[in-house]
Design an enzyme around this catalytic site. Structure first.
Site, PDB file in Angstrom:
ATOM      1  N   LYS A  99      -7.786 -10.149  -8.473  1.00  0.00           N
ATOM      2  CA  LYS A  99      -8.910 -10.400  -7.571  1.00  0.00           C
ATOM      3  C   LYS A  99     -10.029  -9.388  -7.776  1.00  0.00           C
ATOM      4  CE  LYS A  99      -8.501  -8.516  -2.910  1.00  0.00           C
ATOM      5  NZ  LYS A  99      -8.280  -8.673  -1.513  1.00  0.00           N
ATOM      6  N   LYS A 131     -13.339  -3.561  -5.607  1.00  0.00           N
ATOM      7  CA  LYS A 131     -14.091  -2.346  -5.899  1.00  0.00           C
ATOM      8  C   LYS A 131     -13.243  -1.341  -6.673  1.00  0.00           C
ATOM      9  CE  LYS A 131     -18.002  -0.689  -5.649  1.00  0.00           C
ATOM     10  NZ  LYS A 131     -18.884  -0.713  -6.695  1.00  0.00           N
ATOM     11  N   LYS A 154       0.823  -1.214   0.000  1.00  0.00           N
ATOM     12  CA  LYS A 154       0.000   0.000   0.000  1.00  0.00           C
ATOM     13  C   LYS A 154       0.854   1.259   0.000  1.00  0.00           C
ATOM     14  CE  LYS A 154      -4.352  -1.717   1.770  1.00  0.00           C
ATOM     15  NZ  LYS A 154      -5.438  -1.585   2.752  1.00  0.00           N
TER      16      LYS A 154
HETATM   17  P1  AMP Z   1     -10.924  -5.924   1.664  1.00  0.00           P
HETATM   18  O1  AMP Z   1     -12.108  -5.516   0.874  1.00  0.00           O
HETATM   19  O2  AMP Z   1      -9.718  -6.182   0.823  1.00  0.00           O
HETATM   20  O3  AMP Z   1     -10.678  -5.033   2.844  1.00  0.00           O
HETATM   21  O4  AMP Z   1     -11.252  -7.346   2.293  1.00  0.00           O
HETATM   22  C1  AMP Z   1     -12.213  -7.610   3.287  1.00  0.00           C
HETATM   23  C2  AMP Z   1     -12.369  -9.119   3.426  1.00  0.00           C
HETATM   24  O5  AMP Z   1     -12.934  -9.686   2.238  1.00  0.00           O
HETATM   25  C3  AMP Z   1     -11.037  -9.856   3.666  1.00  0.00           C
HETATM   26  O6  AMP Z   1     -11.261 -10.929   4.569  1.00  0.00           O
HETATM   27  C4  AMP Z   1     -10.674 -10.384   2.295  1.00  0.00           C
HETATM   28  O7  AMP Z   1      -9.900 -11.554   2.356  1.00  0.00           O
HETATM   29  C5  AMP Z   1     -12.054 -10.665   1.667  1.00  0.00           C
HETATM   30  N1  AMP Z   1     -12.022 -10.454   0.205  1.00  0.00           N
HETATM   31  C6  AMP Z   1     -11.842  -9.267  -0.451  1.00  0.00           C
HETATM   32  N2  AMP Z   1     -11.869  -9.437  -1.790  1.00  0.00           N
HETATM   33  C7  AMP Z   1     -12.039 -10.767  -1.998  1.00  0.00           C
HETATM   34  C8  AMP Z   1     -12.129 -11.587  -3.176  1.00  0.00           C
HETATM   35  N3  AMP Z   1     -12.068 -11.076  -4.403  1.00  0.00           N
HETATM   36  N4  AMP Z   1     -12.298 -12.928  -3.003  1.00  0.00           N
HETATM   37  C9  AMP Z   1     -12.383 -13.452  -1.771  1.00  0.00           C
HETATM   38  N5  AMP Z   1     -12.304 -12.743  -0.634  1.00  0.00           N
HETATM   39  C10 AMP Z   1     -12.139 -11.425  -0.729  1.00  0.00           C
END
Ligand code: AMP
Ligand code: TRP
Length: 330
Positions: A195, A198, A113
């Site tokens: 992945k 958003k 980051k």
């Molecule tokens: P984040 O949005 O990156 O803060 O992630 C919040 C939670 O959602 C974390 O536990 C991530 O591992 C999970 N997560 C985010 N994006 C994905 C994705 N594309 N596939 C699976 N899990 C996700």
């Protein structure tokens, strides 16, 4: 036994957040019937990268409502907003004074980051793991369900707990990460090597839980696949299709061989059409509950109760920490 986890309120959660994290919290309610479960909105974490005020406010409330909309039962799970329980910031500073800058700089997420932020990396982004450790240690959490990307932060939390206990005497429970084996990484529908996120520059690659249902279905219909035209699960050569099969498998609770059997000899079109319906139904169910709760008194009551419950536990722990360290008068 206590289980705790949180998600940052950055944007509306995606289908990836739902399948990789939120849905697992719901499953834990069933699997660990006797556990005390705490799930929170990690709003302090989200300001480590500066956020617009009104967007942040909206996203905090949305995430809290979506926790309930996806099936968290406030009778079983305490839901609260991190910044409403002041003890998180309090313990975070204390942990900052019991950790080393080198440890923070070694965190993979910080490295990734901070490269993106260039000259404007905040101090909070560096000390973020101490805040996360505070979230976990305040409540003597035994298990912390997280995605693979957060494992390193939970391991650091363990190190900090052990260090503190050795130095000041038994104070914190040493937590363990709970990482689901089948918790597939959901990939972008337009670029299946990245992945689903958003921040995907192409909005067609990402389905948000509050997307218009027809639009979401179209995103599935138009998802990138390949021109091999064979229904197979091959992440290397057919990554787009494999991603869609993962989504199908998780949403319908059917294993991959059974899906392949069901669509044997059929084209991608039939498969995608069925998956579009499945995704549509899932979103419809979530959005119906979300619309019911988002502007209700009930949501406030749930969050008030969550805050009170968390504060009682957290206050006790902070008092213990103060005593152990010699802070204050008592
Ligand atoms: P984040 O949005 O990156 O803060 O992630 C919040 C939670 O959602 C974390 O536990 C991530 O591992 C999970 N997560 C985010 N994006 C994905 C994705 N594309 N596939 C699976 N899990 C996700
Ligand atoms: N850092 C986590 C993430 O970005 C969110 C989080 C904050 C968290 N505090 C936590 C997760 C405590 C588990 C436990 O996904």
């Amino acid at each position: 036994m206590r289980i705790l986890s949180g998600i940052q309120p950055t944007n509306v959660p995606t289908l990836g957040n739902y399948l990789g994290a939120m849905r697992n919290f719901v499953k834990l309610q069933e699997e660990y019937k006797d556990a005390d479960i705490l799930v929170f909105v990690a709003d302090l974490h989200s300001i480590t990268i500066p956020k617009d005020k009104s967007e942040l406010k909206k996203n905090i409330k949305n995430l809290a409502a979506l926790y309930i909309a996806v099936g968290l039962d406030p009778k079983k799970t305490h839901i609260f907003i991190q910044s409403e329980v002041k003890e998180h910031s309090e313990l975070s500073f204390i942990l900052e004074c019991n950790s080393y800058i080198g440890e923070m700089e070694r965190m993979i997420q910080f490295k990734e980051k901070s490269v993106k932020q260039g000259q404007t990396v905040t101090t909070g982004l560096l000390t973020y793991p101490c805040l996360m450790a505070a979230d976990i240690l305040l409540y003597d959490s035994n298990y912390v369900p997280v995605g693979e990307d957060q494992k390193q932060h939970v391991e650091l939390t363990r190190d900090l707990a052990i260090r503190f206990n050795n130095r000041f005497g038994e104070t914190f429970t040493v937590p363990e990460p709970l990482i689901r084996k089948s918790g597939a990484r959901i990939m972008s529908l337009q670029d299946p090597l990245h992945k689903m996120s958003k921040s995907d520059p192409n909005p067609k690659g990402c389905i948000s839980l509050l997307d218009d249902i027809n639009e979401a279905k179209n995103k599935i219909r138009r998802a990138v696949t390949d021109n091999l035209g064979v229904m197979a699960y091959d992440k290397e050569n057919q990554p787009g299709l494999a991603n869609l099969i993962d989504i199908y498998s998780l949403l319908e609770d059917i294993n991959v061989p059974n899906i392949l059997e069901k669509y044997k000899g059929l084209g991608y079109k039939e498969f995608k059409e069925d998956l579009a319906e499945i995704v549509g139904k899932t979103l419809e169910k979530i959005q119906t509950k979300y619309n019911e709760i988002i502007n209700s008194k009930e949501l406030d009551t749930i969050l008030d109760e969550g805050r009170e419950y968390a504060t009682t536990l957290a206050r006790k722990k902070i008092n213990k920490v103060h005593k152990k360290m010699g802070l204050g008068r008592n």
